[in-house]
Design an enzyme around this catalytic site. Structure first.
Site: not given
Length: 495
Positions: A215-216
């Site tokens: 993810g981020s």
């Protein structure tokens, strides 16, 4: 008469030579096949006929050997088994060995010739050496903080000392007690079947053997790649980033879960995790630039051992531009172990250098004489020191002004990056919550620790902030312990 005596003597000589040749064939050339024959129990009896050497954490043994009085005499025992299972693994008379019990088996079992004062004499006499000790790099307080922080949730924590690569914590939950697999009774068989049948997979070492979409948190890598490639030269200048961003060659539009991302600067986009900015940056850097940068951070490395093997983290090397955009924000096929994400954070904290992570400080004989020791070594140079300095600023901003404020620690500079990873059919599952970070005491010369935390069954709402809500408090607890340990070592004259 003399003729017959000579013939008899000659025959006896031939038979004697044949006997010696056969004995040599059996004892020298065929010995390995007899030794490895499953029906030969002599090796097993000898192996378990003496206590096994111990695994040591901060001067305290976390393993032992219990005398059962049976044919396979000594069984493995464990102190705080579930806490240290991802480190020790198990040593089972029925199911073999895993992790340190496997990687350092020669030392622990006494088979390593370096344990013998006279190795050649031992080879001749087949004498058994006492098992040696394996001294780990684990900080027991950091290990416990990570374990308690995860609690009953599925997840993992990896913590590294950035300057050296020492692994300070390696935790996976849910866990299990390796002692359940010691011995040969029916209870061991039942425990094996139960542990392998549980849906939560307690014997899976999620910290090093499970890869997750990052993810981020992967935006640390994309930001570094953009700075290294010169795609971004000023972190405060606006980027040419539309909102929404149409993935190249498709009609799919990528959006954000925060405001202000259109043409946002790299600093703002990093603080608030603008997907559109980083997806476009990845495309602007290009596939070659992104794959080179990810490789320098440690992705796609199938040879990493700590000393047991680590599952390779993945960044595809064959992507179209739309796939590259998604991969650059930690989606599509990008996957990483928690240890890999800790290595990324450690590279930022350590001036751009990725140190080889290691779990064993040294191995010794039973009485403490060093057999072998491990020191720091550089695995890769992920980025230039100037890039690492700018990345430190960006990660610090996330904690002071952005989504990772919960990880702030008084008296220390903390850098972090929150993230979530969506999964399941149509992203229907609760997102995995991530937080990667590092911490440096205000009066210290260098960062004390880099941490990665992933929580599989996070309860937070969907969105990037869930990494800050679920994973960041665990990372904070680990960092506080490491900072205290570093402060104590400095006050005592240690390094």
């Amino acid at each position: 008469m003399t003729k017959y005596i000579r013939r008899a003597a000659g025959l006896c000589a031939v038979l004697l030579v044949a006997l010696l040749v056969n004995a040599t064939r059996v004892q020298v050339f065929q010995a390995p096949s007899y030794d490895d024959n499953p029906a030969n129990r002599r090796q097993a009896i000898a192996r378990y006929g003496q206590p096994r050497g111990d695994i040591v954490v901060d001067g305290e043994t976390v393993t032992g050997s219990e005398d059962t009085g049976e044919q396979l005499r000594f069984e493995r025992s464990y102190k705080d088994g579930p806490l240290y299972a991802p480190v020790t693994g198990f040593a089972s008379q029925l199911y073999g060995t895993t992790f340190l019990e496997n990687a350092e088996d020669d030392i622990l079992s006494g088979a390593d010739p370096m344990l013998a004062p006279l190795p050649l004499w031992n080879d001749i006499t087949h004498a058994e050496n006492p098992g040696g000790k394996v001294v780990t790099t684990i900080d027991p307080d950091a290990q416990e903080a990570a374990f308690e922080g995860l609690g009953s949730r599925r997840g993992a924590v990896a913590a590294i000392e950035p300057a050296t690569g020492k692994i300070l914590a390696l935790v996976s939950t849910p866990s299990y007690d390796p002692a359940e697999l010691s011995g040969t009774g029916s209870a061991v068989t039942r425990a094996w079947e139960r542990l392998n049948g549980e849906a939560d997979k307690p014997m899976l070492n999620r910290a090093i053997r499970q890869t997750y979409p990052p993810g981020s948190t992967f935006k640390v890598v994309t930001a570094a790649a953009a700075l290294e490639a010169g795609v971004v030269t000023d972190v405060d200048e606006p980027t040419s980033s539309p909102n929404p961003y149409r993935l190249p060659g498709t009609t799919t539009r990528l959006t954000n879960e925060t405001e202000g991302c259109e043409d946002a600067s790299l600093r703002y986009a990093f603080e608030w995790s603008c997907n559109t900015v980083f997806a476009k940056l990845g495309v602007d850097v290009g596939l070659d630039g992104m794959t080179n940068t990810t490789a320098n951070f440690g992705f796609n490395d199938r040879k990493l051992r700590i000393p047991f093997s680590v599952a390779p983290s993945n960044f595809d090397t064959r992507l179209d531009k739309a796939q590259l955009a998604l991969s650059s924000i930690g989606q599509f096929n990008t996957r990483a172990t928690p240890l890999q994400m800790a290595m990324i954070s450690a590279a930022v904290a350590g001036g751009g250098s990725v140190k080889s992570p290691y779990l064993v400080e040294r191995t010794t004989t039973r009485d403490g004489s060093t057999v072998a020791s491990h020191g720091p070594s550089t695995l890769h140079q992920a980025m230039n020191p100037s890039t690492a300095l700018r990345m430190r600023e960006l990660m610090t901003d996330v904690v002071t002004e952005g989504t990772g404020s919960i990880a702030a620690i008084p008296g220390a500079t903390v850098g972090g990056k929150t993230g979530t990873a969506q999964h399941g059919v149509d992203n229907s599952g609760l997102p995995y919550a991530w937080f990667i970070s590092w911490a440096q005491a205000d009066d210290a010369m260098e960062p004390a620790v880099a941490v990665a935390v992933v929580v599989e069954d996070a309860a937070a709402r969907r969105g990037d902030i869930s990494g800050g809500g679920d994973a960041a408090p665990i990372a904070k607890a680990v960092m506080e312990v490491a900072l205290n340990a570093s402060s104590d070592a400095s006050s005592n004259g240690g390094g």
